[in-house]
Design a protein around this motif. Structure first.
Motif, mmCIF file in Angstrom:
data_model
loop_
_atom_site.group_PDB
_atom_site.id
_atom_site.type_symbol
_atom_site.label_atom_id
_atom_site.label_comp_id
_atom_site.label_asym_id
_atom_site.label_seq_id
_atom_site.Cartn_x
_atom_site.Cartn_y
_atom_site.Cartn_z
ATOM 1 N N LEU A 15 0.845 -1.205 0.000
ATOM 2 C CA LEU A 15 0.000 0.000 0.000
ATOM 3 C C LEU A 15 0.878 1.253 0.000
ATOM 4 O O LEU A 15 0.650 2.198 -0.771
ATOM 5 C CB LEU A 15 -0.892 -0.040 1.250
ATOM 6 C CG LEU A 15 -1.928 1.059 1.432
ATOM 7 C CD1 LEU A 15 -2.907 1.077 0.276
ATOM 8 C CD2 LEU A 15 -2.688 0.847 2.754
ATOM 9 N N SER A 16 1.893 1.261 0.834
ATOM 10 C CA SER A 16 2.770 2.425 0.956
ATOM 11 C C SER A 16 3.551 2.667 -0.341
ATOM 12 O O SER A 16 3.672 3.808 -0.810
ATOM 13 C CB SER A 16 3.718 2.180 2.138
ATOM 14 O OG SER A 16 4.759 3.088 2.126
ATOM 15 N N ILE A 17 4.073 1.592 -0.931
ATOM 16 C CA ILE A 17 4.867 1.730 -2.167
ATOM 17 C C ILE A 17 3.956 2.187 -3.317
ATOM 18 O O ILE A 17 4.327 3.055 -4.117
ATOM 19 C CB ILE A 17 5.570 0.386 -2.497
ATOM 20 C CG1 ILE A 17 6.661 0.101 -1.449
ATOM 21 C CG2 ILE A 17 6.159 0.407 -3.897
ATOM 22 C CD1 ILE A 17 7.254 -1.296 -1.519
ATOM 23 N N ALA A 18 2.743 1.616 -3.378
ATOM 24 C CA ALA A 18 1.799 2.017 -4.441
ATOM 25 C C ALA A 18 1.359 3.468 -4.236
ATOM 26 O O ALA A 18 1.193 4.218 -5.205
ATOM 27 C CB ALA A 18 0.595 1.074 -4.447
ATOM 28 N N ALA A 19 1.189 3.876 -2.982
ATOM 29 C CA ALA A 19 0.785 5.264 -2.708
ATOM 30 C C ALA A 19 1.849 6.229 -3.238
ATOM 31 O O ALA A 19 1.522 7.265 -3.834
ATOM 32 C CB ALA A 19 0.566 5.463 -1.203
ATOM 33 N N SER A 20 3.124 5.885 -3.063
ATOM 34 C CA SER A 20 4.204 6.741 -3.594
ATOM 35 C C SER A 20 4.072 6.873 -5.106
ATOM 36 O O SER A 20 4.293 7.951 -5.658
ATOM 37 C CB SER A 20 5.581 6.159 -3.289
ATOM 38 O OG SER A 20 5.794 6.161 -1.917
ATOM 39 N N ALA A 21 3.717 5.755 -5.763
ATOM 40 C CA ALA A 21 3.560 5.812 -7.225
ATOM 41 C C ALA A 21 2.355 6.664 -7.618
ATOM 42 O O ALA A 21 2.275 7.159 -8.742
ATOM 43 C CB ALA A 21 3.413 4.400 -7.787
ATOM 44 N N ALA A 22 1.422 6.819 -6.685
ATOM 45 C CA ALA A 22 0.233 7.645 -6.946
ATOM 46 C C ALA A 22 0.451 9.095 -6.502
ATOM 47 O O ALA A 22 -0.458 9.915 -6.560
ATOM 48 C CB ALA A 22 -0.975 7.048 -6.217
ATOM 49 N N GLY A 23 1.654 9.399 -6.020
ATOM 50 C CA GLY A 23 1.937 10.765 -5.572
ATOM 51 C C GLY A 23 1.423 11.049 -4.172
ATOM 52 O O GLY A 23 1.015 12.173 -3.859
ATOM 53 N N LEU A 24 1.452 10.027 -3.321
ATOM 54 C CA LEU A 24 0.994 10.193 -1.936
ATOM 55 C C LEU A 24 2.043 9.635 -0.984
ATOM 56 O O LEU A 24 2.630 8.576 -1.246
ATOM 57 C CB LEU A 24 -0.323 9.429 -1.718
ATOM 58 C CG LEU A 24 -1.531 9.882 -2.530
ATOM 59 C CD1 LEU A 24 -2.657 8.860 -2.427
ATOM 60 C CD2 LEU A 24 -2.011 11.259 -2.052
ATOM 61 N N HIS A 25 2.241 10.325 0.130
ATOM 62 C CA HIS A 25 3.107 9.763 1.169
ATOM 63 C C HIS A 25 2.206 9.220 2.276
ATOM 64 O O HIS A 25 1.320 9.928 2.762
ATOM 65 C CB HIS A 25 4.051 10.840 1.729
ATOM 66 C CG HIS A 25 4.787 10.374 2.935
ATOM 67 N ND1 HIS A 25 5.785 9.414 2.874
ATOM 68 C CD2 HIS A 25 4.659 10.701 4.248
ATOM 69 C CE1 HIS A 25 6.238 9.183 4.087
ATOM 70 N NE2 HIS A 25 5.575 9.938 4.944
#
Ligand SMILES: Cc1cc2nc3c(=O)[nH]c(=O)nc-3n(C[C@H](O)[C@H](O)[C@H](O)COP(=O)(O)O)c2cc1C
Length: 357
Positions: free
Chosen positions: A107-117
């Motif tokens: 979830l965290s790694i995918a969030a980074s790819a979505a422009g979210l920390h």
């Protein structure tokens, strides 16, 4: 856990009915393709369901997928689903919390790819609060849709120092260490723990019943439930539940499982043992996060991984295993072999409607 040796004698020949207009194999392949694809976060803006889908691609013990996701404005929680506990193989729930950690890391790694920390707080599960960040589409993100546990023989080749260093770094965090064992003599002496673990687990009727409950003996069972251990993902043939259960009860023996494990371990480049500084759900969760980064890094490098957790699953083996490792005051949480080898059939995941609360 059950691997290639066990159901090898049960050749399919029409024993598992498909009950569907698609031909044998096609029904499963369609479900696997639907499950395993990369996300594209450059399009659209409501990414939360897609983030949850990425999280569900994480590994879980017996593929129980023991998680529920709560989606709220600006946050996603990853919570334990205790109805999916496995009290025999995982009496203290450490695998359950490791599995939640794996899902949270995706979830965290995918969030980074979505422009979210994602800022993580832990309390019987985790809550991830998001804030805008620079979009980072990393190699680990792309690996989410390609990672798998490959329970097969590897090619026996050693690994280079640079690769080992990358694996070690990815599997280490504040509270989690990973020990990489590549010395052949050390790996040989691990085999006795695996053999003892198999004898303890497979000699326990309740343990075998729990395993049987989670095995999906054929395509129909796997596609209907979209969870559990589908026989082909471990290199076994399809069969009916009746014959598969009969085989497990009457024929399956610890000795043949150990023979397969020994062959698989000897074919691996090394063994990774994840240890945590304390023995509690938070530390198991952190071990899951570290393991998932390790597995994604391995996938990005073309390296396969598979668990051989018997030495940490069998309660009275754990202390001996910890002293064999020479770790004082730390808890061994996961044991994983790694190396180069072929891809195996993919396992399935339950649809989002079943996991979002
Ligand atoms: C905490 C944990 C423990 C696991 N233990 C074992 C194990 O002892 N033996 C094994 O073959 N697989 C083990 N697995 C792998 C799961 O069976 C696997 O993740 C699941 O079947 C889904 O398959 P996939 O990871 O290829 O998607 C474990 C996974 C997790 C997260």
């Amino acid at each position: 856990m059950l691997q290639a040796a066990c159901l090898g004698g049960l050749v399919a020949s029409g024993l598992g009915s498909t009950g569907c207009s698609l031909k044998r194999g096609q029904q499963y392949e369609a479900a696997a393709e639907e499950t395993w694809h990369e996300s594209d976060f450059t399009k659209g803006s409501d990414f939360y369901r897609e983030l949850v889908r990425c999280a569900t691609l994480a590994p879980s013990s017996h593929n129980t997928q023991p998680w529920t996701f709560k989606v709220q404005p600006g946050a996603i929680s990853v919570l334990p689903d205790y109805s999916r506990r496995c009290p025999q193989v995982d009496p203290d729930d450490h695998h359950l919390f490791v599995s939640l950690g794996c899902a949270a890391e995706n979830l965290s790694i995918a969030a980074s790819a979505a422009g979210l920390h994602g800022r993580v707080s832990f309390q019987d599960g985790c809550r991830m609060e998001f804030e805008p960040a620079i979009r980072e589409s990393t190699a680990l993100f792309h690996a989410i849709a390609h990672r798998q546990c490959s329970r097969c023989e590897y090619d026996g080749m050693q690994m280079g120092t640079a690769e080992l260093k990358l694996l070690e770094e990815s599997g280490t965090s504040d509270s989690v260490n990973v020990l990489l064992l590549t010395d052949r003599r050390k790996v040989e002496s691990l085999l006795e723990f695996v053999a003892q673990g198999n004898r303890a687990q497979m000699g326990n009727r309740a343990w075998m019943q729990e395993l049987e409950h989670w095995i999906r003996f054929n395509e129909t069972e796997a596609v209907d439930s979209r969870d559990g251990l589908y026989s082909r993902t471990s290199g076994n043939s399809e069969t009916s539940r009746f014959l598969g259960s009969l085989y497990l009860r009457v024929t399956m023996a610890a000795a043949s499982q150990t023979k397969t494990d020994v062959r698989n371990i000897r074919s691996s480049a090394g063994i990774a043992v994840f240890t945590s500084e304390a023995n509690n759900p938070r530390n198991w969760f952190e071990a899951g996060r570290a393991y998932e980064r390790f597995a994604l890094q391995a996938t990005a490098l073309g390296i396969r991984t598979a668990f051989i957790n018997q030495p940490v699953e069998v309660l009275n083996l754990r202390p001996q295993f910890a002293s064999w490792l020479g770790i004082v005051g730390r808890r061994p949480v996961l044991v994983v072999r790694f190396g180069h080898g072929p891809a195996m059939p993919r396992s399935l995941r339950r649809p989002l409607a079943q996991v979002i609360a």
